[in-house]
Design a protein around this motif. Structure first.
Motif, PDB file in Angstrom:
ATOM      1  N   LYS A  45       0.844  -1.193   0.000  1.00 50.60           N
ATOM      2  CA  LYS A  45       0.000   0.000   0.000  1.00 50.60           C
ATOM      3  C   LYS A  45       0.882   1.245   0.000  1.00 50.60           C
ATOM      4  CE  LYS A  45      -3.913  -2.119   2.416  1.00 50.60           C
ATOM      5  NZ  LYS A  45      -4.786  -2.073   3.622  1.00 50.60           N
ATOM      6  N   LEU A  46       0.268   2.400  -0.280  1.00 51.30           N
ATOM      7  CA  LEU A  46       1.040   3.644  -0.303  1.00 51.30           C
ATOM      8  C   LEU A  46       1.679   3.924   1.045  1.00 51.30           C
ATOM      9  CD1 LEU A  46       1.943   6.144  -1.868  1.00 51.30           C
ATOM     10  CD2 LEU A  46      -0.201   7.257  -1.195  1.00 51.30           C
ATOM     11  N   ILE A  47       0.963   3.644   2.127  1.00 48.30           N
ATOM     12  CA  ILE A  47       1.522   3.870   3.458  1.00 48.30           C
ATOM     13  C   ILE A  47       2.757   3.007   3.690  1.00 48.30           C
ATOM     14  CG2 ILE A  47       0.020   2.168   4.601  1.00 48.30           C
ATOM     15  CD1 ILE A  47      -0.045   4.040   7.019  1.00 48.30           C
ATOM     16  N   ASP A  48       2.781   1.815   3.090  1.00 45.37           N
ATOM     17  CA  ASP A  48       3.953   0.942   3.208  1.00 45.37           C
ATOM     18  C   ASP A  48       5.122   1.504   2.407  1.00 45.37           C
ATOM     19  OD1 ASP A  48       2.475  -1.097   4.704  1.00 45.37           O
ATOM     20  OD2 ASP A  48       1.476  -1.506   2.803  1.00 45.37           O
ATOM     21  N   ALA A  49       4.839   2.033   1.218  1.00 47.02           N
ATOM     22  CA  ALA A  49       5.886   2.638   0.397  1.00 47.02           C
ATOM     23  C   ALA A  49       6.513   3.827   1.111  1.00 47.02           C
ATOM     24  CB  ALA A  49       5.315   3.067  -0.950  1.00 47.02           C
ATOM     25  N   VAL A  50       5.674   4.631   1.761  1.00 54.45           N
ATOM     26  CA  VAL A  50       6.166   5.781   2.519  1.00 54.45           C
ATOM     27  C   VAL A  50       7.130   5.325   3.616  1.00 54.45           C
ATOM     28  CG1 VAL A  50       5.418   7.493   4.218  1.00 54.45           C
ATOM     29  CG2 VAL A  50       4.258   7.347   2.013  1.00 54.45           C
ATOM     30  N   ASN A  59      11.240   5.973   3.923  1.00 57.42           N
ATOM     31  CA  ASN A  59      11.484   6.944   5.003  1.00 57.42           C
ATOM     32  C   ASN A  59      10.962   8.342   4.658  1.00 57.42           C
ATOM     33  OD1 ASN A  59      12.901   5.079   6.731  1.00 57.42           O
ATOM     34  ND2 ASN A  59      14.638   5.260   5.322  1.00 57.42           N
ATOM     35  N   ILE A  60       9.740   8.380   4.141  1.00 54.02           N
ATOM     36  CA  ILE A  60       9.089   9.635   3.784  1.00 54.02           C
ATOM     37  C   ILE A  60       8.113  10.004   4.902  1.00 54.02           C
ATOM     38  CG2 ILE A  60       7.473  10.689   2.138  1.00 54.02           C
ATOM     39  CD1 ILE A  60       8.755   8.735   0.047  1.00 54.02           C
ATOM     40  N   PRO A  61       8.041  11.280   5.292  1.00 53.09           N
ATOM     41  CA  PRO A  61       7.100  11.675   6.357  1.00 53.09           C
ATOM     42  C   PRO A  61       5.671  11.284   5.996  1.00 53.09           C
ATOM     43  CG  PRO A  61       8.641  13.447   5.904  1.00 53.09           C
ATOM     44  CD  PRO A  61       8.875  12.409   4.844  1.00 53.09           C
ATOM     45  N   GLU A  62       4.957  10.736   6.977  1.00 54.22           N
ATOM     46  CA  GLU A  62       3.592  10.280   6.733  1.00 54.22           C
ATOM     47  C   GLU A  62       2.639  11.462   6.573  1.00 54.22           C
ATOM     48  OE1 GLU A  62       2.014   7.315   9.279  1.00 54.22           O
ATOM     49  OE2 GLU A  62       3.761   5.998   9.143  1.00 54.22           O
ATOM     50  N   VAL A  63       1.565  11.203   5.808  1.00 59.29           N
ATOM     51  CA  VAL A  63       0.547  12.224   5.561  1.00 59.29           C
ATOM     52  C   VAL A  63      -0.797  11.675   6.024  1.00 59.29           C
ATOM     53  CG1 VAL A  63       1.794  13.193   3.604  1.00 59.29           C
ATOM     54  CG2 VAL A  63       0.118  11.367   3.218  1.00 59.29           C
ATOM     55  N   ALA A  94      -7.255  12.450  -0.783  1.00 60.33           N
ATOM     56  CA  ALA A  94      -6.642  12.347  -2.103  1.00 60.33           C
ATOM     57  C   ALA A  94      -5.448  13.275  -2.296  1.00 60.33           C
ATOM     58  CB  ALA A  94      -7.700  12.602  -3.178  1.00 60.33           C
ATOM     59  N   ILE A  95      -5.551  14.542  -1.894  1.00 64.68           N
ATOM     60  CA  ILE A  95      -4.456  15.466  -2.160  1.00 64.68           C
ATOM     61  C   ILE A  95      -3.217  15.101  -1.364  1.00 64.68           C
ATOM     62  CG2 ILE A  95      -5.148  17.172  -0.427  1.00 64.68           C
ATOM     63  CD1 ILE A  95      -3.570  17.808  -3.936  1.00 64.68           C
ATOM     64  N   ASP A  96      -3.396  14.618  -0.140  1.00 68.49           N
ATOM     65  CA  ASP A  96      -2.251  14.199   0.659  1.00 68.49           C
ATOM     66  C   ASP A  96      -1.598  12.953   0.065  1.00 68.49           C
ATOM     67  OD1 ASP A  96      -2.378  16.211   2.694  1.00 68.49           O
ATOM     68  OD2 ASP A  96      -4.119  15.198   3.504  1.00 68.49           O
ATOM     69  N   ASP A  97      -2.418  12.065  -0.470  1.00 70.90           N
ATOM     70  CA  ASP A  97      -1.878  10.868  -1.110  1.00 70.90           C
ATOM     71  C   ASP A  97      -1.057  11.223  -2.347  1.00 70.90           C
ATOM     72  OD1 ASP A  97      -3.016   9.283   0.802  1.00 70.90           O
ATOM     73  OD2 ASP A  97      -4.465   8.311  -0.514  1.00 70.90           O
ATOM     74  N   THR A  98      -1.496  12.225  -3.115  1.00 77.11           N
ATOM     75  CA  THR A  98      -0.731  12.597  -4.306  1.00 77.11           C
ATOM     76  C   THR A  98       0.633  13.178  -3.927  1.00 77.11           C
ATOM     77  OG1 THR A  98      -1.760  14.795  -4.426  1.00 77.11           O
ATOM     78  CG2 THR A  98      -2.780  13.035  -5.700  1.00 77.11           C
ATOM     79  N   LYS A  99       0.680  13.947  -2.849  1.00 73.28           N
ATOM     80  CA  LYS A  99       1.956  14.509  -2.396  1.00 73.28           C
ATOM     81  C   LYS A  99       2.891  13.397  -1.942  1.00 73.28           C
ATOM     82  CE  LYS A  99      -0.161  18.869  -0.914  1.00 73.28           C
ATOM     83  NZ  LYS A  99      -0.532  19.714   0.263  1.00 73.28           N
ATOM     84  N   ALA A 100       2.347  12.435  -1.196  1.00 73.09           N
ATOM     85  CA  ALA A 100       3.167  11.302  -0.759  1.00 73.09           C
ATOM     86  C   ALA A 100       3.617  10.477  -1.958  1.00 73.09           C
ATOM     87  CB  ALA A 100       2.370  10.433   0.219  1.00 73.09           C
ATOM     88  N   LEU A 101       2.722  10.302  -2.923  1.00 67.53           N
ATOM     89  CA  LEU A 101       3.050   9.529  -4.115  1.00 67.53           C
ATOM     90  C   LEU A 101       4.186  10.176  -4.896  1.00 67.53           C
ATOM     91  CD1 LEU A 101       2.455   7.236  -6.095  1.00 67.53           C
ATOM     92  CD2 LEU A 101       0.694   8.684  -7.117  1.00 67.53           C
ATOM     93  N   TYR A 102       4.183  11.489  -4.982  1.00 69.46           N
ATOM     94  CA  TYR A 102       5.277  12.189  -5.659  1.00 69.46           C
ATOM     95  C   TYR A 102       6.618  11.873  -4.984  1.00 69.46           C
ATOM     96  CZ  TYR A 102       8.422  15.979  -6.940  1.00 69.46           C
ATOM     97  OH  TYR A 102       9.518  16.699  -7.356  1.00 69.46           O
TER      98      TYR A 102
END
Length: 222
Positions: A138-143, A147-151, A156-164
């Motif tokens: 899942k995206l949360i696992d990829a984050v 080692n990317i700060p969680e959102v 949706a908009i927070d997910d797109t920022k994390a996805l970037y």
């Protein structure tokens, strides 16, 4: 093909079936030549109550959709204006979001929807992640993996920022994302879920415990 426009996008929906369910939030982060040129995030008033489970999962309420949501017609027009030919669309589990975007366009532009989505390129970061990291994906696992700060996940908009950020980390890890364009992996246990698109190549993809050698990645699988 040299692509200079990229849209990271995500949808929140009333359910899992794009034929019976609808988008209630659409977010798009548009980048041209490495620069963010547009951040789009809108609720959609679908004129029907959403379930308590979706409210719990997304934090989106019926009042938010009624008071702040745009009509589907307006959002469909916004999509049409942004989805210009040769744009690279990136989503986590892109098959899901592509189906909902297509269904929205099809309802409002029935004669143009197929041409719009087929003129774009599509990248599924789940397919990339399965070649890089162990389950889950899942995206949360990829984050967490990168080692990317969680959102605020499931907005949706927070997910797109994390996805970037995840996509940039993947690119730094191994610069082969271009090979995955228009190739979606699917779980061999379940097959392709939902509508198959002719412009996407679907390949059975198993889980891996570690990053696999380039010759064994999904794009090179026969």
């Amino acid at each position: 093909m040299f692509i200079i426009k990229v849209i990271f996008f995500d949808t929140e929906t009333t359910g899992l079936d794009c034929f019976t369910c609808k988008i209630i939030e659409l977010a798009m982060l548009t980048i041209e030549d490495g620069v963010v040129i547009d951040m789009y995030d809108e609720f959609i008033n679908v004129s029907e109550p959403i379930s308590p489970e979706i409210i719990r999962l997304t934090g989106i309420t019926n009042d938010m959709l009624i008071n702040d949501g745009l009509s589907e017609e307006i959002v469909a027009q916004d999509l049409k204006e942004r989805l210009t030919a040769d744009t690279l669309m990136i989503a986590h589990n892109c098959q899901f979001d592509l189906q909902f975007v297509y269904s929205l366009l099809k309802r409002h532009f029935p004669n143009e929807a197929d041409d719009i989505v087929s003129s774009l390129d599509w990248l599924d970061t789940v397919s990339v992640l399965k070649d890089r990291k162990e389950f889950p994906h899942k995206l949360i696992d990829a984050v967490k993996y990168y080692n990317i700060p969680e959102v605020n996940f499931h907005r949706a908009i927070d997910d797109t920022k994390a996805l970037y950020e995840v996509t940039m980390a993947m690119k730094s890890e191994r610069d082969d994302l271009g090979e995955y364009i228009n190739i979606f992996g699917f779980n061999p246990k379940y097959g392709v879920i939902g509508k198959r698109f002719e412009f996407i190549e679907y390949k059975s993809q198993s889980f891996h415990q570690r990053i696999v050698a380039p010759e064994f990645t999904l794009p090179n699988k026969r």
